[in-house]
Enzyme design. Sequence first.
Site, short mmCIF file in Angstrom:
data_model
loop_
_atom_site.label_atom_id
_atom_site.label_comp_id
_atom_site.label_asym_id
_atom_site.label_seq_id
_atom_site.Cartn_x
_atom_site.Cartn_y
_atom_site.Cartn_z
N ASP A 1 0.85 -1.19 0.00
CA ASP A 1 0.00 0.00 0.00
C ASP A 1 0.89 1.25 0.00
O ASP A 1 1.97 1.26 0.60
CB ASP A 1 -0.89 0.03 1.25
CG ASP A 1 -1.86 -1.13 1.31
OD1 ASP A 1 -2.11 -1.75 0.26
OD2 ASP A 1 -2.36 -1.42 2.41
N ARG A 2 0.39 2.28 -0.63
CA ARG A 2 1.19 3.52 -0.76
C ARG A 2 1.72 4.06 0.57
O ARG A 2 2.89 4.44 0.67
CB ARG A 2 0.35 4.58 -1.48
CG ARG A 2 1.14 5.85 -1.74
CD ARG A 2 0.48 6.78 -2.73
NE ARG A 2 1.43 7.80 -3.15
CZ ARG A 2 1.32 8.54 -4.24
NH1 ARG A 2 0.28 8.39 -5.03
NH2 ARG A 2 2.23 9.42 -4.56
#
Length: 236
Positions: A70-71
Amino acid sequence: MKNQAIHSTKENLQVLYEDNHLIVVNKRPGDIVQGDKTGDKPLSEVVKSYIAEKYNKPGAVYLGVVHRLDRPTSGIVIFARTSKALPRLNKLFAAKEAKKTYWALVKENPPKTSDRLVHYLKRNPKQNKSYSHINEVPDSKKGILEYRVLKKLNTYSLLEVDLHTGRHHQIRSQLSAIGCPIKGDLKYGFDRSNPDGSIHLHSRKLTLVHPVQKKEMTFIADPPLDDNLWRACLDD
């Protein structure tokens, strides 16, 4: 505490390991692994630029994306450097033969010092969020992880999480479901976001069999050391 995300570039890329077939990097929070609608330069393109410059490669550089983080999460990401390695790595990850361990900082102490969590996760694409249910619900997928409390800081607990399935936002959702949202993770119930948009979730360790050499390898990545809380996790 840092206020602005520092993104990876070919100059500051944190390379943990590289050979002819693969490259392993320590992703910074805020990096996207693959291109998305934001148009921001993804980590995959940064790695290509790094390889092109380091090895003086003219033309297009081959790089295969094997998995994602995830970012707002940091930690280990592995890329394939050859078309021979990519399908083999994909197969390893699909067969759950890559062992992944994460670190998570949570404010509330978990109910137990160690536990195995089993939930049924249902993804809501509109919200880009996964909900954890104790019992199976339609269109849900089983999510399994194990955690243990590794260290207690003043107001936070450091959890080590072994991931047994790879569901969307699995660790974030399951820890939230037991009342332990990850620091900075507003989406999953933490009371405020981190100034730089990160969350305190880090892919710490990855163990797998090399796709070509066939030997077992373990990679370990430090969390962002410009963050006081993460630094405290590494102090003896």
